[in-house]
Design an enzyme around this catalytic site. Structure first.
Site, PDB file in Angstrom:
ATOM      1  N   HIS A 276       0.463  -1.784   0.164  1.00 31.20           N
ATOM      2  CA  HIS A 276      -0.470   0.489  -0.049  1.00 31.20           C
ATOM      3  C   HIS A 276       0.980   1.482  -0.158  1.00 31.20           C
ATOM      4  O   HIS A 276       0.562   2.243  -0.602  1.00 31.20           O
ATOM      5  CB  HIS A 276      -0.858  -0.032   1.473  1.00 31.20           C
ATOM      6  CG  HIS A 276      -2.015   1.345   1.547  1.00 31.20           C
ATOM      7  ND1 HIS A 276      -3.150   1.348   1.075  1.00 31.20           N
ATOM      8  CD2 HIS A 276      -1.699   2.383   1.605  1.00 31.20           C
ATOM      9  CE1 HIS A 276      -3.833   2.280   0.990  1.00 31.20           C
ATOM     10  NE2 HIS A 276      -2.661   3.753   1.305  1.00 31.20           N
ATOM     11  N   GLU A 277       1.603   1.382   1.388  1.00 25.75           N
ATOM     12  CA  GLU A 277       2.811   2.752   1.043  1.00 25.75           C
ATOM     13  C   GLU A 277       3.729   2.775  -0.449  1.00 25.75           C
ATOM     14  O   GLU A 277       3.883   3.740  -0.614  1.00 25.75           O
ATOM     15  CB  GLU A 277       3.534   2.439   2.777  1.00 25.75           C
ATOM     16  CG  GLU A 277       2.797   1.989   3.728  1.00 25.75           C
ATOM     17  CD  GLU A 277       1.630   4.039   3.659  1.00 25.75           C
ATOM     18  OE1 GLU A 277       1.491   4.659   3.255  1.00 25.75           O
ATOM     19  OE2 GLU A 277       0.316   3.197   4.296  1.00 25.75           O
ATOM     20  N   GLU A 306      -4.283   7.859  -3.561  1.00 28.75           N
ATOM     21  CA  GLU A 306      -4.804   6.451  -2.835  1.00 28.75           C
ATOM     22  C   GLU A 306      -5.211   6.004  -4.141  1.00 28.75           C
ATOM     23  O   GLU A 306      -4.785   4.406  -3.847  1.00 28.75           O
ATOM     24  CB  GLU A 306      -6.233   7.113  -1.881  1.00 28.75           C
ATOM     25  CG  GLU A 306      -6.408   6.036  -0.846  1.00 28.75           C
ATOM     26  CD  GLU A 306      -5.667   5.072   0.139  1.00 28.75           C
ATOM     27  OE1 GLU A 306      -5.494   4.699   0.521  1.00 28.75           O
ATOM     28  OE2 GLU A 306      -4.748   6.048   0.364  1.00 28.75           O
TER      29      GLU A 306
END
Length: 510
Positions: A276-277, A306
């Site tokens: 995700h990061e 995002e």
């Protein structure tokens, strides 16, 4: 002074401001990863001093004078030129900063720093009573800031504000308004609840216990680094560190850092948190370096940001093709997976179950967690709810939307750091990111062909190049809605995301 000279002055001044802000980013990274326990009080004062300096620079009257020289000149005649984009965004930032009193900017920076530091200690011990005064102060100051911003006209071409919350939301997702958000969430909620009911009624359940076997932290870290490298994250321009609440932070064009949270008995948090990061970091590493320190070189919005993180975490990282590539290596790294098949593992990492923790939620229920937060934030800024009432309201909404309720504060209203940091209006961008991600991915497959077979062969560069050319390279040239429309040919919608979920989970839960 000529428009050209004025623009050059703006470039130099704003880049200098960006260098100072990047030192603040470095201090923020340190505060959430490495700082000694006794260093927090001094760090709060440092951040307040830097906030004061940045506010003074952002409100320097010379900015207004230079902007006046450039606005209306041939330099900005093309509204999509680099200069026009920069001037447009600098004007809005200048007016917003100038409207906020220096006293408020400094108080808010210090209150947020103190609240975040206290939250780090208070959450593990479930200390809502101790945390509440910090939260109340941040909320009061943020509301004061929102009232100031609400009185300003929106940027040219953006819709007018309809309520106080819009002035905060606009800072994270430019041009977005609550009246546009709510229908998207309504469509999403209906589709998600229908899908969730079918999944829970299917009678099929993956064996998720395989994800809760021993997974040594050092082995997780090594495996995470291998995934980062394979997917295209430049480890010579970034680093991976542990933290309590994972985040990505861009210090500069050659320094984009990510963090994750490991558990020795849970596979998902460390590995999917890293992916995700990494998605956030790939966006930052893909922004045009020649425009660093200007809006033209900035990410356009948190929603688009995002979209990149959710793409790599879920559409790529939870796909069968991804694990066809990496599961054999995972079995070599983790002895606990020795007796697990690829199919059982893939089903387990895509398990659907209503839960309490947002950051560990599955794709189907995640946006219901965001809906809870959106409804609470709207109630706070509409004067319908006070911070003291949040725990009870939180539990009620979790029962309503997810059918579960927290038994304590740390897994309830205290689970996120966002409100301590004054990030009211931020949460909806997570859901917007999911919607944008599905639209972008759908378009990428239309242009590149099916992507999962490429992932299975370890070919991630074509997709990364596609996102770099169509999304990252544009910086803040377009408003988020316009960017989505230009890339996909359609306005932001919940339909592609719901279609993606329906197809994926029908195959899994049949």
């Amino acid at each position: 002074m000529t428009p050209e000279a004025a623009y050059q002055n703006l470039l130099e001044f704003q880049r200098e401001t960006a260098y100072l802000a990047s030192l603040g980013a470095l201090a923020a990274w340190d505060q959430r990863t490495m700082i000694p326990k006794k260093g927090h009080e001094h760090r709060a004062r440092q951040m307040a001093a830097l906030a004061r300096l940045l506010h003074q620079r952002m409100t320097d009257p010379r900015i207004g004078e230079w902007l006046e020289k450039v606005e209306g000149s041939p330099l900005v005649q093309d509204p999509l030129s680099d200069a026009a984009v920069n001037v447009r965004e600098w004007r809005q930032a200048y007016e917003r900063a100038r409207a906020i009193p220096e006293r408020l900017a400094v108080e808010l920076a210090q209150a947020e720093s103190e609240a975040e530091s206290f939250w780090e200690e208070a959450r593990p011990r479930d200390d809502w009573r101790g945390f509440l005064p910090y939260l109340k102060r941040v909320y009061a100051l943020t509301k004061e800031k929102a009232e100031v911003l609400f009185a300003l006209p929106p940027a040219p071409g953006d819709p007018p504000y309809g309520e106080l919350y819009d002035a905060l939301l606009d800072g994270y997702e430019p041009g977005m308004r609550a009246r546009e958000l709510l229908p998207l969430f309504a469509e999403l909620k209906e589709g998600l609840k229908g899908l969730l009911d079918r999944i829970l009624g299917s009678g099929k359940r993956p064996d998720t216990s395989i994800l809760h076997r021993p997974y040594p932290v050092e082995a997780q870290r090594r495996f995470a680094l291998e995934l980062l490298s394979a997917c295209g994250y430049d480890l010579e321009a970034g680093r991976l560190d542990p933290t309590a609440h994972p985040f990505e932070i861009a210090i500069g064009p050659g320094d984009v850092r990510i963090t994750t949270r490991y558990y020795e008995d849970f596979f998902n948090a460390g590995i999917f948190g890293t992916l995700h990061e990494m998605g956030h970091a790939l966006y930052e590493q893909g922004l045009p370096k020649e425009h660093w320190g200007t809006p033209r070189g900035d990410a356009v919005s948190l929603g688009v940001h995002e979209s990149q993180s959710r793409t790599w975490e879920n559409l790529v990282g939870r796909s069968l093709g991804f694990w066809e590539r990496f599961f054999p290596r995972a079995r070599e790294v983790f002895a606990s997976l020795g007796d697990v098949s690829l199919e059982d593992f893939h089903f387990a990492v895509n398990a659907v179950e209503p839960s309490l923790i947002r950051v560990e939620a599955d794709e189907v229920t995640y946006n219901l967690h965001i809906l809870v937060r959106l409804e609470l934030e709207l109630a706070l800024f509409r004067g319908e709810l006070s911070p003291e009432d949040l725990p009870e309201a939180w539990a009620e909404k979790y029962r309503d939307h997810l059918g579960v309720a927290p038994k304590d504060y740390k897994d309830g209203v205290m689970q996120d750091v966002h409100w301590a940091g004054g990030l009211f209006g931020y949460f909806p961008t997570y859901t917007l990111g999911n919607l944008y991600a599905a639209q972008f991915f759908q378009k990428a497959e239309a242009e590149l062909g099916p992507l999962e077979p490429r992932f299975a062969r370890g070919e991630f560069q074509p997709f990364l190049d596609w996102t770099r050319a169509r999304i990252h390279a544009e910086g803040s040239r377009f408003r988020p809605r316009v960017l989505v429309e230009r890339v996909t040919g359609e306005a932001p919608s919940a339909r592609p995301f719901l279609a993606y979920l329906e197809k994926k989970y029908a195959a899994l839960y049949g």
